[in-house]
Design an enzyme around this catalytic site. Structure first.
Site, mmCIF file in Angstrom:
data_model
loop_
_atom_site.group_PDB
_atom_site.id
_atom_site.type_symbol
_atom_site.label_atom_id
_atom_site.label_comp_id
_atom_site.label_asym_id
_atom_site.label_seq_id
_atom_site.Cartn_x
_atom_site.Cartn_y
_atom_site.Cartn_z
ATOM 1 N N GLU A 1 67.694 96.975 24.575
ATOM 2 C CA GLU A 1 66.812 97.449 25.637
ATOM 3 C C GLU A 1 65.582 98.112 25.021
ATOM 4 O O GLU A 1 65.653 98.746 23.969
ATOM 5 C CB GLU A 1 67.573 98.472 26.481
ATOM 6 C CG GLU A 1 66.746 99.171 27.551
ATOM 7 C CD GLU A 1 67.522 100.279 28.256
ATOM 8 O OE1 GLU A 1 67.189 100.583 29.410
ATOM 9 O OE2 GLU A 1 68.464 100.846 27.642
ATOM 10 N N CYS B 1 71.893 98.212 30.002
ATOM 11 C CA CYS B 1 72.294 99.596 29.790
ATOM 12 C C CYS B 1 73.101 100.211 30.936
ATOM 13 O O CYS B 1 74.286 99.969 31.056
ATOM 14 C CB CYS B 1 71.058 100.445 29.462
ATOM 15 S SG CYS B 1 71.441 102.007 28.605
ATOM 16 N N LYS C 1 66.077 95.492 35.391
ATOM 17 C CA LYS C 1 67.184 96.449 35.472
ATOM 18 C C LYS C 1 67.368 96.985 36.885
ATOM 19 O O LYS C 1 66.433 97.479 37.512
ATOM 20 C CB LYS C 1 66.911 97.600 34.495
ATOM 21 C CG LYS C 1 68.043 98.607 34.346
ATOM 22 C CD LYS C 1 67.666 99.647 33.296
ATOM 23 C CE LYS C 1 68.761 100.642 33.002
ATOM 24 N NZ LYS C 1 68.351 101.619 31.969
#
Length: 283
Positions: A41, A155, A113
């Site tokens: 990321e 994440c 995300k």
């Protein structure tokens, strides 16, 4: 079988420095015979403040980091999954995205995300990602690659099993979790969550991680421990973390064979048939 390489770097606010780290890993992955390289990321940069996160962002079409990676991927004929920032068209924040650069150097897939890291941990980090990042709104379909059908996440998405289950139902064989986990949450939960996602979806999990201290003030530090987990929940490749003072030697990779015949064997011998007649809210 095909070899996958998972990479580990320590991004700073310098895109030039970060590109150099990633190009080093491309060379290492190509030399190892990998069919794809998976990077963390925010590989393009990690800034010390929300304001700087916003000020540094550039479109993928002009970003020297992305253009450099595209060129390196093309030269090595190696597909790359990499986390970057992109400008938002609907707000003053940025997008935290994961792009797939194919062996021709073209951006072939993109995921934004969904779940943002807004936490306040006692005696630990206080981070509010939503101050600078705009959340995504959809789960893109898995896409095909030389190592299997890939489902993309980033994440903090790791803590929400619903996304991985949805991607498994759509045909994903590999689940990606490029990350910049904090040290306290990494020590407590990183390996456990990754193995859980692999076991409950019977998929390979590839988690490329940021590692070490990201700025001179030492206000941001990542856990590291990039891993590849097989569909039975076994860790088959793993890198380490930073030293106690946050120092870290150099960008590195770990590699593992992705065996889709083994994946199908696990799924066939232990079928996970969910009782959606009893809990229809979970698809």
């Amino acid at each position: 079988m095909a070899i996958a390489a998972v990479g580990q770097i320590c991004s700073t606010a310098s895109m030039t420095h970060n590109l150099s780290q990633c190009v080093t890993l491309i060379q290492k992955a190509a030399s190892a015979g990998a069919k794809a390289l998976f990077l963390p990321e925010a590989s393009d940069y990690i800034a010390p403040t929300a304001a700087e996160t916003i000020s540094l962002v550039q479109p993928a079409s002009t970003s020297p980091f992305v253009l450099g990676l595209r060129s390196a991927a093309r030269a090595a004929s190696l597909p790359i999954s990499v986390g970057i920032h992109e400008p938002s068209t609907s707000s003053k924040r940025v997008k935290n995205t994961l792009i797939w650069i194919d062996a021709n150097g073209e951006i072939a897939h993109r995921y934004q995300k969904l779940h943002l890291f807004d936490v306040e941990i006692k005696d630990g980090p206080i981070l509010k990602e939503s101050n600078s990042v705009e959340p995504g709104k959809e789960i893109p379909e898995p896409f095909d690659s030389a190592v299997g059908n890939i489902g993309s996440m980033i994440c903090y998405d790791l803590r929400f099993a619903e996304i991985s289950l949805a991607l498994r139902n759509r045909g994903a064989q590999l689940l990606l979790y490029p990350s910049a986990f904090t040290v306290p949450t990494g020590i407590a939960h990183w390996s456990t969550l990754l193995r859980a996602r692999a076991i409950e979806t019977q998929s390979y999990v590839i988690a490329a991680a940021q590692c070490g201290v990201h700025n001179e003030a030492g206000t941001r530090r990542s856990y590291g421990h990039s891993v590849i987990v097989d569909p039975w929940g076994k860790v088959i490749a793993e890198l380490g973390g930073a030293a106690e003072d946050g120092s870290w030697e150099e960008p590195e990779i770990a590699v593992a064979d992705i065996d889709l015949d083994y994946l199908e064997k696990v799924r066939r011998e232990m079928p996970l048939l969910r009782r959606t007649d009893v809990y229809p809210e979970i698809k």
